[in-house]
Design an enzyme around this catalytic site. Structure first.
Site, PDB file in Angstrom:
ATOM      1  N   ASP A   2     -27.295 -24.024 -28.740  1.00  0.00           N
ATOM      2  CA  ASP A   2     -28.285 -24.825 -29.164  1.00  0.00           C
ATOM      3  C   ASP A   2     -29.594 -24.731 -28.392  1.00  0.00           C
ATOM      4  O   ASP A   2     -29.669 -24.426 -27.089  1.00  0.00           O
ATOM      5  CB  ASP A   2     -27.573 -26.320 -28.750  1.00  0.00           C
ATOM      6  CG  ASP A   2     -28.039 -27.770 -29.165  1.00  0.00           C
ATOM      7  OD1 ASP A   2     -28.376 -27.750 -30.067  1.00  0.00           O
ATOM      8  OD2 ASP A   2     -28.270 -28.897 -28.064  1.00  0.00           O
ATOM      9  N   SER A   3     -30.288 -25.864 -28.544  1.00  0.00           N
ATOM     10  CA  SER A   3     -31.827 -26.157 -27.292  1.00  0.00           C
ATOM     11  C   SER A   3     -31.432 -26.588 -26.290  1.00  0.00           C
ATOM     12  O   SER A   3     -32.332 -26.695 -25.287  1.00  0.00           O
ATOM     13  CB  SER A   3     -32.840 -27.161 -28.398  1.00  0.00           C
ATOM     14  OG  SER A   3     -31.688 -28.532 -28.392  1.00  0.00           O
TER      15      SER A   3
ATOM     16  N   TYR B 211     -36.100 -28.868 -30.243  1.00  0.00           N
ATOM     17  CA  TYR B 211     -36.465 -27.772 -31.431  1.00  0.00           C
ATOM     18  C   TYR B 211     -36.915 -28.809 -32.642  1.00  0.00           C
ATOM     19  O   TYR B 211     -37.401 -28.343 -33.854  1.00  0.00           O
ATOM     20  CB  TYR B 211     -35.104 -27.200 -32.055  1.00  0.00           C
ATOM     21  CG  TYR B 211     -34.470 -25.074 -31.268  1.00  0.00           C
ATOM     22  CD1 TYR B 211     -35.431 -25.535 -29.978  1.00  0.00           C
ATOM     23  CD2 TYR B 211     -33.366 -25.040 -31.680  1.00  0.00           C
ATOM     24  CE1 TYR B 211     -35.313 -23.837 -29.730  1.00  0.00           C
ATOM     25  CE2 TYR B 211     -32.935 -24.337 -30.853  1.00  0.00           C
ATOM     26  CZ  TYR B 211     -34.036 -23.521 -29.870  1.00  0.00           C
ATOM     27  OH  TYR B 211     -33.362 -22.158 -28.904  1.00  0.00           O
TER      28      TYR B 211
ATOM     29  N   CYS C  89     -26.262 -26.886 -33.140  1.00  0.00           N
ATOM     30  CA  CYS C  89     -27.586 -27.298 -33.637  1.00  0.00           C
ATOM     31  C   CYS C  89     -27.876 -27.966 -34.864  1.00  0.00           C
ATOM     32  O   CYS C  89     -28.138 -26.489 -35.303  1.00  0.00           O
ATOM     33  CB  CYS C  89     -28.652 -26.830 -32.757  1.00  0.00           C
ATOM     34  SG  CYS C  89     -30.046 -27.399 -33.165  1.00  0.00           S
ATOM     35  N   ASN C  90     -28.123 -28.906 -35.285  1.00  0.00           N
ATOM     36  CA  ASN C  90     -28.385 -28.973 -36.146  1.00  0.00           C
ATOM     37  C   ASN C  90     -29.493 -28.682 -36.714  1.00  0.00           C
ATOM     38  O   ASN C  90     -29.738 -28.211 -37.974  1.00  0.00           O
ATOM     39  CB  ASN C  90     -27.995 -30.523 -36.973  1.00  0.00           C
ATOM     40  CG  ASN C  90     -26.547 -31.508 -36.418  1.00  0.00           C
ATOM     41  OD1 ASN C  90     -26.418 -31.194 -37.418  1.00  0.00           O
ATOM     42  ND2 ASN C  90     -27.016 -31.304 -35.252  1.00  0.00           N
ATOM     43  N   THR C  91     -30.460 -28.601 -36.286  1.00  0.00           N
ATOM     44  CA  THR C  91     -32.307 -28.819 -36.350  1.00  0.00           C
ATOM     45  C   THR C  91     -32.626 -26.915 -36.700  1.00  0.00           C
ATOM     46  O   THR C  91     -33.073 -26.363 -37.811  1.00  0.00           O
ATOM     47  CB  THR C  91     -33.497 -28.880 -35.872  1.00  0.00           C
ATOM     48  OG1 THR C  91     -33.162 -30.260 -35.215  1.00  0.00           O
ATOM     49  CG2 THR C  91     -34.688 -28.932 -35.802  1.00  0.00           C
TER      50      THR C  91
ATOM     51  N   GLU D 279     -30.697 -35.319 -22.617  1.00  0.00           N
ATOM     52  CA  GLU D 279     -31.341 -34.176 -22.395  1.00  0.00           C
ATOM     53  C   GLU D 279     -31.230 -34.958 -20.282  1.00  0.00           C
ATOM     54  O   GLU D 279     -31.484 -34.026 -19.577  1.00  0.00           O
ATOM     55  CB  GLU D 279     -32.714 -33.882 -22.353  1.00  0.00           C
ATOM     56  CG  GLU D 279     -32.546 -32.960 -23.709  1.00  0.00           C
ATOM     57  CD  GLU D 279     -32.013 -31.387 -23.495  1.00  0.00           C
ATOM     58  OE1 GLU D 279     -32.101 -31.217 -21.882  1.00  0.00           O
ATOM     59  OE2 GLU D 279     -30.750 -31.105 -24.266  1.00  0.00           O
TER      60      GLU D 279
ATOM     61  N   CYS E  22     -26.992 -34.477 -35.229  1.00  0.00           N
ATOM     62  CA  CYS E  22     -27.951 -33.701 -33.658  1.00  0.00           C
ATOM     63  C   CYS E  22     -26.770 -33.700 -32.645  1.00  0.00           C
ATOM     64  O   CYS E  22     -26.113 -34.657 -32.805  1.00  0.00           O
ATOM     65  CB  CYS E  22     -28.976 -34.470 -33.429  1.00  0.00           C
ATOM     66  SG  CYS E  22     -29.967 -34.294 -31.731  1.00  0.00           S
TER      67      CYS E  22
ATOM     68  N   HIS F 109     -26.686 -33.670 -29.644  1.00  0.00           N
ATOM     69  CA  HIS F 109     -26.767 -34.429 -28.900  1.00  0.00           C
ATOM     70  C   HIS F 109     -26.306 -35.816 -28.928  1.00  0.00           C
ATOM     71  O   HIS F 109     -26.736 -36.380 -28.328  1.00  0.00           O
ATOM     72  CB  HIS F 109     -28.577 -34.648 -28.951  1.00  0.00           C
ATOM     73  CG  HIS F 109     -29.182 -33.879 -27.665  1.00  0.00           C
ATOM     74  ND1 HIS F 109     -29.359 -32.595 -28.283  1.00  0.00           N
ATOM     75  CD2 HIS F 109     -29.786 -33.561 -26.020  1.00  0.00           C
ATOM     76  CE1 HIS F 109     -30.297 -31.805 -27.749  1.00  0.00           C
ATOM     77  NE2 HIS F 109     -30.015 -31.231 -26.005  1.00  0.00           N
TER      78      HIS F 109
HETATM   79  N1  DGL Z   1     -29.739 -31.009 -31.014  1.00  0.00           N
HETATM   80  C1  DGL Z   1     -30.183 -30.337 -31.490  1.00  0.00           C
HETATM   81  C2  DGL Z   1     -29.787 -30.722 -33.161  1.00  0.00           C
HETATM   82  O1  DGL Z   1     -27.967 -30.664 -33.282  1.00  0.00           O
HETATM   83  C3  DGL Z   1     -31.411 -30.457 -31.662  1.00  0.00           C
HETATM   84  C4  DGL Z   1     -32.101 -31.179 -30.355  1.00  0.00           C
HETATM   85  C5  DGL Z   1     -33.979 -30.833 -30.189  1.00  0.00           C
HETATM   86  O2  DGL Z   1     -33.991 -29.544 -29.640  1.00  0.00           O
HETATM   87  O3  DGL Z   1     -34.659 -31.903 -31.167  1.00  0.00           O
HETATM   88  O4  DGL Z   1     -30.473 -30.903 -33.724  1.00  0.00           O
END
Ligand code: DGL
Length: 279
Positions: free
Chosen positions: A13-14, A45, A76-78, A153, A183, A185
């Site tokens: 993940d990011s 991300y 990570c969804n992004t 974060e 996401c 997070h």
């Molecule tokens: N946790 C990541 C997601 O699921 C992205 C968070 C990020 O880096 O913007 O999209």
């Protein structure tokens, strides 16, 4: 590497968001070793161009393959929205993302056919969720919530500031009965989001869903699992101390921590000699 035991599963993940996915995977596959890459030097991300995120995903996946992973989970969804399915074609091992598992869960849960999805700007702009949900005949409301990642974060998921922000983003939601936390997070904000959206809306986290799918596909190698507890290696591109704090907050994910620069990390050949504690 591990004397005939299954090779490790790579996850990334990011940042700390994917730890919710790692935890679900660990609960589902307790005998497996996991390699987790937290790209905290390059978080977020969500605001970066799609091609750039796809390149990060390729680079990290290659690193995980080089460390002998036998499967990769994009937690990570992004990155899932930006890199799949092309990454799956390019890698020599199976690759899972978190978008499809979230879509499947939402389809099962909704009663009124009206589903919401929240995520980073990259995820929402890609329409990865909207197009899949609409293809199943569902009405979709989508909203980018870019500041949520920073709260998580920074360890502020339960703060008054988080609730204020949740009201800002979600205060005017239409009549949906299911909300996809698109996401990785966001599950850490679930209690805060719940206070704002009320009890009548089902919250979907893809962590459990993807873990079940991976378990189903890889199995738990029961004959090898006896008496064995899997290990975790955390590879971190950014600040180790801050990352360790987040891991402790999530709980149950202790392991060894390696700072990596440019993805030339340690070889897993050395894993047995590294004194990695079992959890
Ligand atoms: N946790 C990541 C997601 O699921 C992205 C968070 C990020 O880096 O913007 O999209």
């Amino acid at each position: 590497v591990t004397g005939g035991l299954p090779r490790p599963i790579g996850i990334f993940d990011s940042g700390v968001g994917g730890l919710t996915v790692l935890k679900a995977l660990r609960n589902n596959l307790p005998c497996r070793d996991f390699l987790y890459v937290a790209d905290t030097a390059r978080v977020p991300y969500g605001r970066k161009p799609r091609q750039m995120v796809a390149e990060f995903a390729r680079e990290i996946s290659q690193f995980l393959v080089d460390q002998d992973s036998d499967a990769i989970v994009i937690a990570c969804n992004t990155a899932s929205a930006a890199a799949l399915p092309s990454l799956a074609r390019a890698m020599p091992v199976p690759v899972w993302g978190v978008v499809d598992p979230g879509v499947n869960a939402a389809r099962r849960l909704t009663r009124n056919g009206r589903v919401g999805v929240i995520g980073t700007r990259g995820t929402i702009d890609s329409e990865a969720y909207q197009s899949r949900l609409q293809a199943h005949g569902l009405d979709v409301w989508a909203k980018a919530c870019p500041l949520f990642v920073h709260l998580v974060e920074e360890g502020l998921a339960q703060s008054a500031e988080a609730e204020l922000l949740a009201r800002h983003y979600l205060g005017k939601m239409p009549n949906i009965d299911t909300l996809v936390l698109g996401c990785s997070h966001y599950p850490q904000l679930a209690q805060t989001i719940r206070r704002v959206v009320g009890n009548s809306v089902a919250l979907v986290s893809s962590a459990e869903e993807v873990a079940r799918e991976v378990r189903h596909a890889l199995g738990n190698a029961p004959s090898l699992a006896e008496g064995r507890s899997g290990r975790i290696v955390h590879f971190v591109t950014g600040d180790i101390a801050a990352y360790r704090y987040s891991v402790a907050q999530v709980g149950g994910l202790d392991g060894v921590f390696r700072k990596i620069e440019g993805f030339d990390g340690v070889s897993l050949e050395a894993l047995d000699g590294m004194g990695v504690p079992t959890v």
